[in-house]
Write an enzyme that holds these catalytic residues in place. Structure first.
Site, PDB file in Angstrom:
ATOM      1  N   GLU A 187      19.218  42.722 -13.891  1.00 55.60           N
ATOM      2  CA  GLU A 187      17.910  42.341 -13.356  1.00 55.60           C
ATOM      3  C   GLU A 187      17.689  40.861 -13.647  1.00 55.60           C
ATOM      4  OE1 GLU A 187      13.501  42.970 -14.919  1.00 55.60           O
ATOM      5  OE2 GLU A 187      14.408  44.875 -14.305  1.00 55.60           O
TER       6      GLU A 187
ATOM      7  N   ASP B  46       4.190  41.870 -17.794  1.00 57.01           N
ATOM      8  CA  ASP B  46       5.108  41.492 -18.864  1.00 57.01           C
ATOM      9  C   ASP B  46       4.396  41.307 -20.197  1.00 57.01           C
ATOM     10  OD1 ASP B  46       7.431  41.454 -17.283  1.00 57.01           O
ATOM     11  OD2 ASP B  46       6.884  39.495 -16.481  1.00 57.01           O
TER      12      ASP B  46
END
Length: 214
Positions: free
Chosen positions: A3, A14
């Site tokens: 990724e 995040d």
């Protein structure tokens, strides 16, 4: 699968580790154009799929069709856009991604309804990204009973797409929990933490493997 994260100034999904890494990258001048320029020369050396993960604002600014074209030129197989509304995926992104043979990976959480999960399963391919919680990214030592039940519930739905579990995978216990109920696990924060600690990718990978065996 690798990724590849696209740094963004306001990464809502995040946690502090990935946010900090993104901030450093942006301060060092990283842009989406520059990221593609780094990926293109190594595309023939990478033997496993590359999946881009980035927020819609950055991709829209770059241009969706241009983004898809650049992904293909760099050997990217798919994309994850955490804040992409499903209606926009169906109406705007999917037709362009299909044109370039790219797979758009959609996320589900413990709060996602069964009806929506099946709709996502019917209209996507590649895999479904199972977020372990409705929280942000970050390493966890274990998954509680509620998360384990969520994993089992989705596993019992017999979806056509394989599932990958992310957010919180950091050790043997969390990895095995993911592997027992999905096709695999996605590890981000733990690796970035180790990379920041050792300043060497090979050493960070060795330490990650060691952590996943404990």
């Amino acid at each position: 699968m690798i990724e590849v994260g696209i740094p963004f100034s306001d990464p809502l999904a995040d946690g502090p580790v990935i946010q900090s890494a993104g901030t450093v990258a942006l301060k060092n001048g990283m842009t989406l154009k520059h990221l593609f320029s780094q990926l293109k020369p190594i595309k023939d050396q990478v033997q496993i799929p590359l999946v881009m993960m980035g927020y819609l604002n950055v991709i829209m600014h770059y241009g969706i069709e241009k983004y898809c074209q650049s992904c293909v030129e760099c050997g990217v197989s798919g994309m994850i856009i955490p804040d992409l509304p499903f209606a926009d995926y169906m109406d705007v992104v999917k037709p362009i991604a299909d044109k370039y043979g790219l797979r758009v990976i959609m996320m589900i959480t413990p709060e996602t309804s069964e009806e929506r999960i099946r709709f996502i399963d019917d209209h996507t391919d590649g895999f479904i990204y199972m977020v372990s919680s409705a929280s942000i990214t970050g390493a966890q030592q274990s998954f509680d009973d509620a998360k384990q039940e969520y994993f089992r519930r989705i596993n019992a739905m017999n979806l056509k797409n394989p599932r990958m579990i992310g957010f919180g995978i950091s050790n043997k216990q969390t990895l095995e929990s993911a592997q027992a109920n999905a096709a695999g696990a996605i590890i981000g924060s733990k690796f970035v933490t180790l990379l920041n600690q050792y300043k060497d990718a090979n050493k960070a990978m060795d330490e990650l493997y060691a952590a996943l065996e404990k």
